[in-house]
Write an enzyme that holds these catalytic residues in place. Structure first.
Site, PDB file in Angstrom:
ATOM      1  N   GLY A  51     -39.595 -18.582 -49.420  1.00  0.00           N
ATOM      2  CA  GLY A  51     -40.153 -18.033 -50.651  1.00  0.00           C
ATOM      3  C   GLY A  51     -41.615 -18.434 -50.689  1.00  0.00           C
ATOM      4  O   GLY A  51     -42.329 -18.235 -49.715  1.00  0.00           O
ATOM      5  N   GLU A  52     -42.043 -19.016 -51.788  1.00  0.00           N
ATOM      6  CA  GLU A  52     -43.425 -19.468 -51.909  1.00  0.00           C
ATOM      7  C   GLU A  52     -43.414 -20.936 -52.337  1.00  0.00           C
ATOM      8  O   GLU A  52     -42.983 -21.244 -53.456  1.00  0.00           O
ATOM      9  CB  GLU A  52     -44.168 -18.584 -52.923  1.00  0.00           C
ATOM     10  N   SER A  53     -43.867 -21.806 -51.442  1.00  0.00           N
ATOM     11  CA  SER A  53     -43.722 -23.246 -51.702  1.00  0.00           C
ATOM     12  C   SER A  53     -44.518 -23.692 -52.922  1.00  0.00           C
ATOM     13  O   SER A  53     -44.107 -24.607 -53.637  1.00  0.00           O
ATOM     14  CB  SER A  53     -44.132 -24.051 -50.472  1.00  0.00           C
ATOM     15  N   CYS A  83     -38.681 -22.165 -43.773  1.00  0.00           N
ATOM     16  CA  CYS A  83     -39.993 -21.621 -44.106  1.00  0.00           C
ATOM     17  C   CYS A  83     -40.624 -22.387 -45.279  1.00  0.00           C
ATOM     18  O   CYS A  83     -41.047 -23.521 -45.106  1.00  0.00           O
ATOM     19  CB  CYS A  83     -39.877 -20.125 -44.355  1.00  0.00           C
ATOM     20  N   ARG A 112     -49.584 -24.300 -44.101  1.00  0.00           N
ATOM     21  CA  ARG A 112     -49.123 -23.089 -44.782  1.00  0.00           C
ATOM     22  C   ARG A 112     -49.807 -21.863 -44.199  1.00  0.00           C
ATOM     23  O   ARG A 112     -51.003 -21.892 -43.932  1.00  0.00           O
ATOM     24  CB  ARG A 112     -49.446 -23.149 -46.276  1.00  0.00           C
ATOM     25  N   ILE A 141     -41.935 -15.059 -41.274  1.00  0.00           N
ATOM     26  CA  ILE A 141     -42.627 -14.320 -42.326  1.00  0.00           C
ATOM     27  C   ILE A 141     -43.647 -15.240 -42.993  1.00  0.00           C
ATOM     28  O   ILE A 141     -43.255 -16.202 -43.667  1.00  0.00           O
ATOM     29  CB  ILE A 141     -41.630 -13.784 -43.376  1.00  0.00           C
ATOM     30  N   ARG A 142     -44.903 -14.988 -42.814  1.00  0.00           N
ATOM     31  CA  ARG A 142     -45.970 -15.868 -43.324  1.00  0.00           C
ATOM     32  C   ARG A 142     -45.558 -17.332 -43.164  1.00  0.00           C
ATOM     33  O   ARG A 142     -45.570 -18.136 -44.088  1.00  0.00           O
ATOM     34  CB  ARG A 142     -46.308 -15.533 -44.782  1.00  0.00           C
ATOM     35  N   HIS A 193     -36.671 -17.654 -40.563  1.00  0.00           N
ATOM     36  CA  HIS A 193     -35.637 -17.322 -41.555  1.00  0.00           C
ATOM     37  C   HIS A 193     -34.292 -17.041 -40.885  1.00  0.00           C
ATOM     38  O   HIS A 193     -33.971 -15.872 -40.643  1.00  0.00           O
ATOM     39  CB  HIS A 193     -36.058 -16.078 -42.338  1.00  0.00           C
ATOM     40  N   GLU A 195     -31.438 -16.968 -42.095  1.00  0.00           N
ATOM     41  CA  GLU A 195     -30.486 -16.272 -42.977  1.00  0.00           C
ATOM     42  C   GLU A 195     -30.640 -14.756 -42.870  1.00  0.00           C
ATOM     43  O   GLU A 195     -29.796 -14.022 -43.376  1.00  0.00           O
ATOM     44  CB  GLU A 195     -30.681 -16.746 -44.428  1.00  0.00           C
TER      45      GLU A 195
HETATM   46  N1  GLN Z   1     -46.119 -18.802 -46.998  1.00  0.00           N
HETATM   47  C1  GLN Z   1     -45.046 -19.337 -47.786  1.00  0.00           C
HETATM   48  C2  GLN Z   1     -45.436 -20.673 -48.382  1.00  0.00           C
HETATM   49  O1  GLN Z   1     -46.461 -21.178 -48.135  1.00  0.00           O
HETATM   50  C3  GLN Z   1     -43.796 -19.480 -46.961  1.00  0.00           C
HETATM   51  C4  GLN Z   1     -43.315 -18.122 -46.541  1.00  0.00           C
HETATM   52  C5  GLN Z   1     -41.852 -17.991 -46.492  1.00  0.00           C
HETATM   53  O2  GLN Z   1     -41.100 -18.837 -46.959  1.00  0.00           O
HETATM   54  N2  GLN Z   1     -41.419 -16.879 -45.971  1.00  0.00           N
HETATM   55  O3  GLN Z   1     -44.718 -21.242 -49.129  1.00  0.00           O
END
Ligand code: GLN
Length: 214
Positions: A51-53, A83, A112, A141-142, A193, A195
């Site tokens: 997700g987004e940390s 992630c 990140r 993913i990112r 990921h 999952e």
């Molecule tokens: N870029 C996200 C972060 O910094 C991590 C990306 C992800 O969990 N797919 O939290």
């Protein structure tokens, strides 16, 4: 929870919760979404999803989960971070928000979005000896880059050199070793990921870590 079933929580403040739940359910675990401190009671392991940390850090604070979850992790609760979850479990975060909090349960430095914002996602076949001979298909993913793994960290997979070359213009310069799957004691982290594919071996490995910790 049925007899003999292991109770695994999935931090459900944000991110890809459903897919982790499905993977663990398929493997026979009882799962619970964790949103409030009470949801931590009786857990034998927890997944910190992607997700987004930065967002998760804020929501951990506002939900009141930060301190009780930190206590349980410090006490040895097995955790699987994928992630953004890897970033939350790391000892050091590079290029994070200055106020971003993390649990420091695995001795890695996570940069990140370390592959650059352009390279939002890519896929790779990983050689993971701990999972047997069949390569693991990994979706990034990112993703964070593990720019340092401490001496107590077991690196279970690295990004293949060929993929590194394809990512030559990534923000973090290629290195000889780029860990993407690491373990330290009861903590497992992946930069990708697991999952999102049908391959359940990594969730299976986490369940066996929970067994070993019990
Ligand atoms: N870029 C996200 C972060 O910094 C991590 C990306 C992800 O969990 N797919 O939290």
């Amino acid at each position: 929870v049925e007899e003999g079933q292991v109770q695994v929580g999935i931090l459900a403040l944000q991110g890809d919760v459903r897919e982790h739940r499905l993977a663990l359910t398929e493997l026979g675990a009882a799962t619970r979404e964790v949103r409030r401190p009470d949801d931590l009671i009786g857990l034998e392991g927890i997944v910190l999803p992607g997700g987004e940390s930065t967002t998760m850090s804020l929501l951990l604070d506002s939900s009141g989960l930060m301190d009780p979850l930190r206590k349980q992790l410090d006490a040895g609760l097995p955790a699987f971070g994928t992630c953004a979850g890897l970033i939350l479990l790391a000892t050091e975060v590079v290029d994070g928000r200055p106020d971003q909090q993390h649990f420091g349960r695995i001795d890695v430095s996570a940069r990140r979005n370390g592959y650059g914002r352009q390279i939002r996602s890519f896929e790779a076949e990983l050689d993971v000896p701990a999972l047997g001979d069949t390569p693991l298909h990994a979706v990034f993913i990112r993703a964070p880059v593990v720019v340092r793994a401490g001496p107590d960290v077991e690196v279970l997979a690295e990004l293949p050199a060929a993929v590194e070359e394809d990512l030559a213009d990534a923000a973090t310069p290629p290195t000889e070793h780029r860990p993407v799957l690491c373990r330290q004691g009861p903590v497992l982290v992946s930069a990708f990921h697991p999952e999102l594919t049908g391959d359940r071996r990594l969730h299976g490995l986490f369940l066996s870590m929970i067994d070993a910790a019990a």
